[in-house]
Design an enzyme around this catalytic site. Sequence first.
Site, mmCIF file in Angstrom:
data_model
loop_
_atom_site.group_PDB
_atom_site.id
_atom_site.type_symbol
_atom_site.label_atom_id
_atom_site.label_comp_id
_atom_site.label_asym_id
_atom_site.label_seq_id
_atom_site.Cartn_x
_atom_site.Cartn_y
_atom_site.Cartn_z
ATOM 1 N N LYS A 183 -7.766 -15.664 49.359
ATOM 2 C CA LYS A 183 -8.999 -15.081 49.188
ATOM 3 C C LYS A 183 -8.380 -13.368 48.600
ATOM 4 O O LYS A 183 -8.849 -13.106 50.004
ATOM 5 C CB LYS A 183 -10.280 -15.210 49.552
ATOM 6 C CG LYS A 183 -11.467 -14.412 48.466
ATOM 7 C CD LYS A 183 -12.306 -13.960 48.864
ATOM 8 C CE LYS A 183 -12.400 -12.455 49.593
ATOM 9 N NZ LYS A 183 -12.313 -11.816 49.720
ATOM 10 N N SER A 236 -11.792 -7.052 58.603
ATOM 11 C CA SER A 236 -12.023 -6.218 60.558
ATOM 12 C C SER A 236 -12.209 -6.814 61.367
ATOM 13 O O SER A 236 -12.319 -8.345 61.610
ATOM 14 C CB SER A 236 -12.938 -5.132 59.289
ATOM 15 O OG SER A 236 -14.071 -6.454 59.319
ATOM 16 N N GLU A 257 -6.184 -11.218 62.503
ATOM 17 C CA GLU A 257 -5.733 -10.064 62.132
ATOM 18 C C GLU A 257 -6.536 -9.163 61.918
ATOM 19 O O GLU A 257 -6.055 -9.190 61.134
ATOM 20 C CB GLU A 257 -4.560 -9.520 61.596
ATOM 21 C CG GLU A 257 -3.193 -8.648 62.049
ATOM 22 C CD GLU A 257 -3.200 -7.653 60.977
ATOM 23 O OE1 GLU A 257 -3.865 -6.918 62.024
ATOM 24 O OE2 GLU A 257 -2.778 -7.014 60.340
ATOM 25 N N CYS A 291 -4.148 -0.969 59.727
ATOM 26 C CA CYS A 291 -4.537 -1.286 61.258
ATOM 27 C C CYS A 291 -4.092 -0.748 62.461
ATOM 28 O O CYS A 291 -5.195 -0.893 63.175
ATOM 29 C CB CYS A 291 -4.686 -2.477 60.842
ATOM 30 S SG CYS A 291 -3.339 -3.717 60.229
ATOM 31 N N GLU A 388 -12.686 2.801 64.507
ATOM 32 C CA GLU A 388 -11.387 2.837 63.925
ATOM 33 C C GLU A 388 -12.453 3.528 62.458
ATOM 34 O O GLU A 388 -13.296 2.998 62.037
ATOM 35 C CB GLU A 388 -10.840 1.361 63.113
ATOM 36 C CG GLU A 388 -9.679 1.049 62.690
ATOM 37 C CD GLU A 388 -9.547 -0.440 61.846
ATOM 38 O OE1 GLU A 388 -10.633 -0.994 62.231
ATOM 39 O OE2 GLU A 388 -7.970 -0.658 62.215
#
Lengths: 476, 290
Positions: A183, A236, A257, A291, A388
């Site tokens: 997806k 996330s 990840e 990231c 973040e």
Amino acid sequence: MIFDYAPAPESRSVVRLRENYDLFIDGEFTPGKDGDQMSTVNPADETELARFTVAGASDVDRAVAAARRAYDTVWSRMAGAERGKYLFRIARVIQERSRELAVLESLDNGKPIKETRDVDLPLVAAHFFYYAGWADKLAHAGLGPDPRPLGVAAQVIPWNFPLLMLAWKVAPALATGNTVVLKPAETTPLTALVFAQICQEADLPPGVVNIVTGAGETGRALVEHPGADKVAFTGSTEVGRQIARSVAGSDKRLTLELGGKGANIVYDDAAVDQAVEGVVSGIFFNQGHVCCAGSRLLVQESIADELLPRLKDRIAKLRLGDPLDKNTDIGAINSAAQLRRIRELTDSGAEEGVERWSPSCDLPPSGYWFAPTVLTGVSQAHRVAREEIFGPVLSVLTFRTPEEAVTKANNTPYGLSAGVWTEKGSRMLWTAERLRAGVIWSNTFNKFDPTSPFGGYKESGYGREGGRHGLEAYLG
Amino acid sequence: MRLAVRKTYKLYLGGAFPRSESGRCYPVTSSDGEHLANASLASRKDARDAVMAARKAFGGWSSRTAYNRGQILYRVAEVLEGRRDQFAAGAERAQGLSRAAADQAVSAAIDRWVYYAGWTDKIAQVLGGANPVSGPYYNHSAPEPTGVVAVFAPRNAPLLGLTCVLAPVIASGNTAVVVASERAPLAAVDLAEVLATSDVPGGVVNLLTGRVPEIGPHLASHADVNALDLTGAGAMAAEFEKVAAATLTRVLRPGPGADGGEDVWLDPDPGTARMTPFLETKTVWHPIGV
């Protein structure tokens, strides 16, 4: 001297967009059962690019069933060398169609053509090429004499590197004999759908790769599907936690990840020009939608007064604007929602008393844009040092001793990446050894390669993608 | 006729042998119901103290040279060999094993410490290496210990099973908080005495005796625990994995046969399978140039 760059736009004509995109299940494009659709816009001007299908639970069922059938009847039985040849073929088609894919990625994502053309697409092709070669050599990977595929892999990827993240997921899964249902993110589905066409063009057996588009609900249906043997997610940390919870107690294997808050440590003996370049690319590459971005600059106090003006001078020369312009350094923020998050977190810094700086920078009238921003006077307690931001915002902290640098760098629940800038080899290795992060870039930053394992410590997730290590996630 | 001196079985935390801060204990019986001793019934506070001790010891233990860790693990085997009669007799009493079966389990446990002593300075070479990236960069990956590992020891193999799950965790530089077999915890406390006299630094292994449903949730949800080995968590395993998701704690699920007796732990060459779940891969890049 004042001079301007003439516009140098890459042509859009290489891309032929369809008005509507169906799901890709069992080798064919097929409409969703419920008929729901979403649209994806060009974040640089907010125009609609195309409409695509929102896969419902029954569509996900169909995709998983197709993947299972392909796994049982074709893919897991095929000789590794033959599987590998399909992947080599896919790599070649990607190389042939790389300009089309690069332009489409820039349109859908907002990132500069310079990056899609020179970074994303070459890495995508290289990733398929690398794992293609593993397909008939798995017995030599150090994972046992006869490692076996797991079955059907449910894969969910983010919007920041749409096609590259697809490659990181699909290439190792297929090389090891698994089939996939993938997806893509709801704001960047288009290159994955062109990849589906490439699978057709390569005559990949139906059902080996299935692409279901949609948003969070589709993703949840996929990762929680009882027919999935393996879940791989990039995105996330919050969603990663939910997924880890949902697979708990099952037999599903999981790799995650997730987010990061990378520290970029600049020692007083660093080569300052190179360090400035590295700090800039560390946070402004891909608008900071990375990231592993070096979002915390840790500069040794004795050189802070020298480094910061040079850093600002360099940032002032970055060109923000049309992602398709070959001179553009900073493109558009991917979505209105992401722009809101960046604004909210950056504003929280101002409220907490940090000093905010951006170069004078004209933002285009439509689209989602955020000027490159440097925050100084940041302490470890500030939200902008802990959370973040996932945007072009650099938080600057200082340190006095190497011990303090390491302590501050590690003072985060994340552990994905870190940078070290020093001309002294022993200090570099000393620092790298103590940083609790999966990737350490010393005297460089944001480098990626299919042979190089990537992944985090702590709340940045678990498992590695890339290299021999990346095979482990897909073999039992 | 001399009256025997009985042993008080306590916890092992940070290199010391305290009682549970809760002041509680529970009776331990042999397989046929005879009272053997009282063991400490560890509390939530004891679990937290254990995690704190393990965290404190992690920096020092993980930065020891691999050779030095190997020396220390080998020393554990030496000291255990010297006390093998004590452990064999304990296994006879606690588990109702024949003397021959007890001897076999103790021998296998000693040999397993030797086995992992040899792994300490080889695992990085087996799992790490150079990555041939497409560009002028030196690029190298190596495994590192993940940190503090909470180990739920196998319930039906009090010495050998415990050794098989604990040794691989600390061999690579992790520190451990161990929940011993609730039903047969005495061998674990005896083993702690071996560790304490084998140059294993205090805090590298911390031992709790008590109830998995009571202590386990606090270890599984503890933000300073990096990984869980759920081998002996029994019916609580899925719940612990769910709780651990909140901090993305690494989880080794109980494998098939995890509830078996000593015989499931006899394989003399278990390989890297119990080490890799508790390792991180660190990749370091550096440009090459003049």
